[in-house]
Design an enzyme around this catalytic site. Structure first.
Site, PDB file in Angstrom:
ATOM      1  CE  LYS A   1      30.188 -26.445 -43.660  1.00 41.04           C
ATOM      2  NZ  LYS A   1      29.960 -27.778 -43.100  1.00 41.04           N
TER       3      LYS A   1
ATOM      4  CE  LYS B   1      22.925 -27.866 -48.508  1.00 44.79           C
ATOM      5  NZ  LYS B   1      22.912 -26.972 -47.362  1.00 44.79           N
TER       6      LYS B   1
ATOM      7  CE  LYS C   1      20.978 -23.681 -39.707  1.00 46.12           C
ATOM      8  NZ  LYS C   1      22.231 -24.327 -39.933  1.00 46.12           N
TER       9      LYS C   1
HETATM   10  P1  TYM Z   1      22.499 -27.834 -40.551  1.00 43.13           P
HETATM   11  O1  TYM Z   1      22.462 -26.929 -39.390  1.00 43.13           O
HETATM   12  O2  TYM Z   1      23.156 -27.344 -41.805  1.00 43.13           O
HETATM   13  O3  TYM Z   1      21.040 -28.274 -40.929  1.00 43.13           O
HETATM   14  C1  TYM Z   1      20.166 -28.818 -39.961  1.00 43.13           C
HETATM   15  C2  TYM Z   1      19.316 -29.905 -40.606  1.00 43.13           C
HETATM   16  O4  TYM Z   1      18.598 -29.365 -41.718  1.00 43.13           O
HETATM   17  C3  TYM Z   1      18.867 -30.138 -42.885  1.00 43.13           C
HETATM   18  N1  TYM Z   1      18.879 -29.246 -44.057  1.00 43.13           N
HETATM   19  C4  TYM Z   1      18.151 -29.454 -45.163  1.00 43.13           C
HETATM   20  N2  TYM Z   1      17.304 -30.438 -45.494  1.00 43.13           N
HETATM   21  C5  TYM Z   1      16.690 -30.347 -46.692  1.00 43.13           C
HETATM   22  N3  TYM Z   1      16.891 -29.307 -47.558  1.00 43.13           N
HETATM   23  C6  TYM Z   1      17.734 -28.302 -47.261  1.00 43.13           C
HETATM   24  N4  TYM Z   1      17.866 -27.271 -48.085  1.00 43.13           N
HETATM   25  C7  TYM Z   1      18.419 -28.349 -46.017  1.00 43.13           C
HETATM   26  N5  TYM Z   1      19.320 -27.531 -45.408  1.00 43.13           N
HETATM   27  C8  TYM Z   1      19.599 -28.107 -44.218  1.00 43.13           C
HETATM   28  C9  TYM Z   1      20.240 -30.756 -42.659  1.00 43.13           C
HETATM   29  O5  TYM Z   1      20.413 -31.904 -43.452  1.00 43.13           O
HETATM   30  C10 TYM Z   1      20.175 -31.060 -41.175  1.00 43.13           C
HETATM   31  O6  TYM Z   1      19.486 -32.268 -40.958  1.00 43.13           O
HETATM   32  N6  TYM Z   1      26.129 -31.145 -39.609  1.00 43.13           N
HETATM   33  C11 TYM Z   1      24.759 -30.770 -39.293  1.00 43.13           C
HETATM   34  C12 TYM Z   1      24.505 -30.524 -37.808  1.00 43.13           C
HETATM   35  C13 TYM Z   1      24.881 -31.688 -36.949  1.00 43.13           C
HETATM   36  C14 TYM Z   1      24.194 -32.929 -36.859  1.00 43.13           C
HETATM   37  C15 TYM Z   1      24.923 -33.697 -35.909  1.00 43.13           C
HETATM   38  C16 TYM Z   1      23.054 -33.457 -37.471  1.00 43.13           C
HETATM   39  C17 TYM Z   1      25.938 -31.740 -36.109  1.00 43.13           C
HETATM   40  N7  TYM Z   1      25.960 -32.946 -35.484  1.00 43.13           N
HETATM   41  C18 TYM Z   1      24.514 -34.984 -35.568  1.00 43.13           C
HETATM   42  C19 TYM Z   1      22.654 -34.743 -37.129  1.00 43.13           C
HETATM   43  C20 TYM Z   1      23.382 -35.503 -36.186  1.00 43.13           C
HETATM   44  C21 TYM Z   1      24.437 -29.480 -40.031  1.00 43.13           C
HETATM   45  O7  TYM Z   1      25.294 -28.732 -40.403  1.00 43.13           O
HETATM   46  O8  TYM Z   1      23.110 -29.239 -40.135  1.00 43.13           O
END
Ligand code: TYM
Length: 338
Positions: A114, A200, A203
């Site tokens: 990041k 990967k 968003k």
């Molecule tokens: P975020 O918003 O980036 O993504 C949400 C979920 O989607 C999964 N993900 C993926 N899985 C497989 N392939 C990909 N290309 C891919 N891109 C995203 C992420 O692994 C996630 O499960 N830090 C987290 C949000 C968060 C969170 C939490 C998650 C905040 N607090 C507590 C679980 C528990 C995040 O940025 O996810």
């Protein structure tokens, strides 16, 4: 409900939800809601660490909630809420910041990534970005969760969550917090590749034509897949697949039938494969997967009263659980006087 294992997971409202979010996380949520005591939320505080734009946040929050519901999350089967609707989260976050060391936070791979991407955009690194994993740990332990359905990219956050939970237990001589682990029905946590072979699907970072968004129209999906990076060859039977081709097969395995995958695998191994045919099939299977979600999303996103009711009721349920945890943690720390 009470003796079911507790599950927590969330998504950051920083852009359009894509197939990586769906297969890495949401598809597991849909199944888990019937088997566990599930809390699913929208991590709006986390969005502010990199996307502090007050104009976009309400749009992305509404979108993420509508997508959750369109994909099949049922407010009668799980607790759905918005992170900032739980005042217990920032309070426990403050307490856990005392347990987290600057050095260990700076070493976390997602922090380093990041920092690189923020600096490339000429943006500053705020303290919230450094303590992002502390907030994520609190999201998980606020309901004392044991299972966390996430994609592979979140592994280091789960590891540090276990470190903080164990540290709290050690310092308070308790076993108040369980150790949470990542979860996927497929056993290994997923990483859905981008279409341009650059990493990967995501968003907010990178090339929007390299991700399939759940809001994409059929025509856009077909165009994106037909333009996905492929390769020449193979020239020798049973050759190892180059990364770009392995990615196409990974995507095929997500949306197509096992017979279809076996058919193209065989063609690949016999050097008769035509990547144009594979992509056409992949595009059709993706359209079949995404189109019904998009249509349900459009109907749900238009129903503001329903969305408001879902998060009001979910917030109430989540606050009860969060409050019990916060009070228990404060007592163990010694923050209870007279
Ligand atoms: P975020 O918003 O980036 O993504 C949400 C979920 O989607 C999964 N993900 C993926 N899985 C497989 N392939 C990909 N290309 C891919 N891109 C995203 C992420 O692994 C996630 O499960 N830090 C987290 C949000 C968060 C969170 C939490 C998650 C905040 N607090 C507590 C679980 C528990 C995040 O940025 O996810």
């Amino acid at each position: 409900m009470t003796n079911r294992e507790i599950v927590v997971s969330g998504i950051r409202p920083t852009g359009d939800v894509h197939l990586g979010n769906y297969f890495g996380a949401i598809a597991n949520f849909i199944k888990m809601q019937h088997e566990y005591n599930c809390y699913f939320f929208i991590a709006d505080y986390h969005a502010l660490t990199t996307h502090p734009d007050a104009k976009e946040l309400p749009i992305f929050v509404r979108d993420a909630l509508s997508i959750y519901l369109a994909c099949g999350l049922d407010p009668d089967q799980c607790t759905l809420y918005i992170q900032s609707h739980l005042p217990q989260i920032p309070e426990l976050y403050l307490l856990f910041n005392m347990l987290a060391y600057k050095g260990e936070l700076e070493k976390i791979p997602t922090f380093k990534e990041k920092v690189r991407s923020q600096e490339a955009l000429g943006k500053s690194i705020n303290a919230g970005l450094l303590t992002y994993p502390v907030l994520m740990c609190v999201d998980i332990i606020i309901h004392r969760a044991q299972k966390v359905p996430v994609g592979k990219d979140q592994e280091s956050h789960l590891e540090i969550t276990r470190t903080f939970a164990n540290r709290f237990n050690y310092m308070t001589g308790s076993s108040f917090f369980p150790e949470p682990y990542g979860f996927s029905y497929g056993n290994t946590l997923l990483r859905v590749p981008s279409l341009d072979n650059s990493g990967k699907m995501s968003k907010s970072e990178g090339n929007p034509s390299a991700s399939i968004f759940l809001k994409d129209e059929d025509k856009t999906i077909r165009q994106k897949i037909m333009r996905a990076t492929s390769d020449s060859g193979p020239t020798v039977p049973n050759q190892t697949k180059p990364d770009a081709i392995a990615n196409l097969f990974d995507l095929l395995r997500l949306v197509s039938s096992p017979d279809t995958v076996a058919h193209f695998d065989e063609q690949y191994n016999q050097c008769t494969i035509r990547y144009g045919d594979l992509k056409k099939q992949l595009a059709e299977d993706m359209v079949r997967c995404v189109a019904p979600l998009r249509e349900r999303y459009q109907a749900i996103a238009a129903d503001t009263n329903y969305l408001r009711r879902v998060v009001q009721e979910g917030g109430e349920k989540a606050r009860i659980s969060a409050n019990a945890t916060l009070q228990g943690a404060k007592e163990l720390i010694g923050l209870s006087y007279f």
